[in-house]
Design a protein around this motif. Structure first.
Motif, PDB file in Angstrom:
ATOM      1  N   GLN A 128       0.485  -0.999  -0.251  1.00 49.26           N
ATOM      2  CA  GLN A 128       0.203  -0.380   0.288  1.00 49.26           C
ATOM      3  C   GLN A 128       0.868   1.879  -0.124  1.00 49.26           C
ATOM      4  OE1 GLN A 128      -2.653  -0.606   3.158  1.00 49.26           O
ATOM      5  NE2 GLN A 128      -4.419  -1.633   2.142  1.00 49.26           N
ATOM      6  N   ALA A 129       1.973   0.898   0.623  1.00 54.21           N
ATOM      7  CA  ALA A 129       2.924   2.094   0.176  1.00 54.21           C
ATOM      8  C   ALA A 129       3.375   2.374  -0.840  1.00 54.21           C
ATOM      9  CB  ALA A 129       4.087   2.639   1.761  1.00 54.21           C
ATOM     10  N   ILE A 130       3.542   1.947  -1.473  1.00 55.43           N
ATOM     11  CA  ILE A 130       4.592   1.899  -2.859  1.00 55.43           C
ATOM     12  C   ILE A 130       3.144   2.216  -3.223  1.00 55.43           C
ATOM     13  CG2 ILE A 130       5.162   0.267  -4.575  1.00 55.43           C
ATOM     14  CD1 ILE A 130       6.715  -1.581  -2.699  1.00 55.43           C
ATOM     15  N   GLY A 131       1.809   1.738  -3.458  1.00 53.80           N
ATOM     16  CA  GLY A 131       1.242   1.700  -3.984  1.00 53.80           C
ATOM     17  C   GLY A 131       0.580   3.929  -3.898  1.00 53.80           C
ATOM     18  N   LEU A 132       1.092   3.739  -2.999  1.00 57.50           N
ATOM     19  CA  LEU A 132       0.608   5.739  -2.006  1.00 57.50           C
ATOM     20  C   LEU A 132       2.372   6.041  -3.485  1.00 57.50           C
ATOM     21  CD1 LEU A 132      -1.035   5.102   1.155  1.00 57.50           C
ATOM     22  CD2 LEU A 132      -1.750   6.330  -0.966  1.00 57.50           C
ATOM     23  N   ALA A 133       3.292   5.976  -2.444  1.00 58.16           N
ATOM     24  CA  ALA A 133       4.156   7.117  -3.376  1.00 58.16           C
ATOM     25  C   ALA A 133       3.669   6.774  -4.809  1.00 58.16           C
ATOM     26  CB  ALA A 133       5.475   5.582  -2.718  1.00 58.16           C
ATOM     27  N   ASN A 134       3.873   6.011  -5.476  1.00 56.36           N
ATOM     28  CA  ASN A 134       4.479   5.643  -7.190  1.00 56.36           C
ATOM     29  C   ASN A 134       2.674   6.507  -7.960  1.00 56.36           C
ATOM     30  OD1 ASN A 134       6.178   4.052  -9.015  1.00 56.36           O
ATOM     31  ND2 ASN A 134       5.939   3.077  -6.710  1.00 56.36           N
ATOM     32  N   GLY A 135       1.511   6.739  -6.907  1.00 55.52           N
ATOM     33  CA  GLY A 135       0.798   7.626  -6.944  1.00 55.52           C
ATOM     34  C   GLY A 135       0.286   8.732  -6.892  1.00 55.52           C
TER      35      GLY A 135
END
Length: 192
Positions: A128-135
């Motif tokens: 989820q953290a990686i998804g937020l950062a890339n988002g």
């Protein structure tokens, strides 16, 4: 969400918008310097992409040597300096070299954002953290034309490079100061 992850999202958003400077404003800037041949205008983008591949391949070694904080400091500060040089110079070769440096440093920063997201997240929330950062990084690219257009209206074409460069440099120096304070605090606890 914690404060470190929130800061990471802000850096990701800034990195995402900075990714758009070379492909959108690079050719325009080169045209003001008299370069309008599309083969020549494509040089900084092509070399920047090649430099990004090599920088990405070196990320593991750079991360091992500098750590997450060090890569953040080097990539953001370096991008800041390169963007300021790009906006300041009136020389095509210097401008192109600055954009190539930006491409390489952006690659390091993008990989470091993923590593930071994992390090700053709670267990089992890494994806989820990686998804937020890339988002944040890729989603904020939609804002770039509006932010850069506003800067250009206020400060001219050079101002786009200077503006993003100064912000990236401030981010890098802030990361450096935060790292130094954290290390100083850790040293004080060990001595106490």
């Amino acid at each position: 969400m914690n404060s470190r992850l929130a800061g990471l999202l802000a850096v990701g958003a800034l990195a995402g918008m900075s990714m758009m400077i070379a492909p959108i404003y690079g050719p325009i800037y080169l045209a003001t310097l008299g370069l309008v041949d599309t083969r020549q205008v494509a040089i900084p983008l092509t070399l920047g992409s090649i430099a990004a591949v090599f920088a990405s391949a070196c990320y593991g070694a750079v991360h091992k040597r500098l750590g997450i904080a060090g890569v953040t400091v080097v990539s953001t500060s370096g991008m800041g300096i390169a963007l300021i040089v790009a906006g300041w110079t009136g020389n095509e070769i210097t401008f192109m070299a600055a954009l190539v440096a930006v491409g390489a440093l952006l690659a390091l920063l993008a990989l470091n954002l993923n590593a930071s997201a994992v390090a700053f997240s709670t267990p089992h929330r890494e994806t989820q953290a990686i998804g937020l950062a890339n988002g944040a990084m890729y989603g904020c690219q939609m804002l770039f034309p509006f932010v850069a257009g506003w800067i250009r209206d206020m400060a001219g074409l050079n101002g786009v490079f200077f503006g993003f460069g100064l912000v990236m440099l401030v981010v890098g120096l802030t990361a450096l100061a935060a790292t130094a304070l954290t290390r100083r605090g850790a040293s004080a606890q060990v001595l106490a």
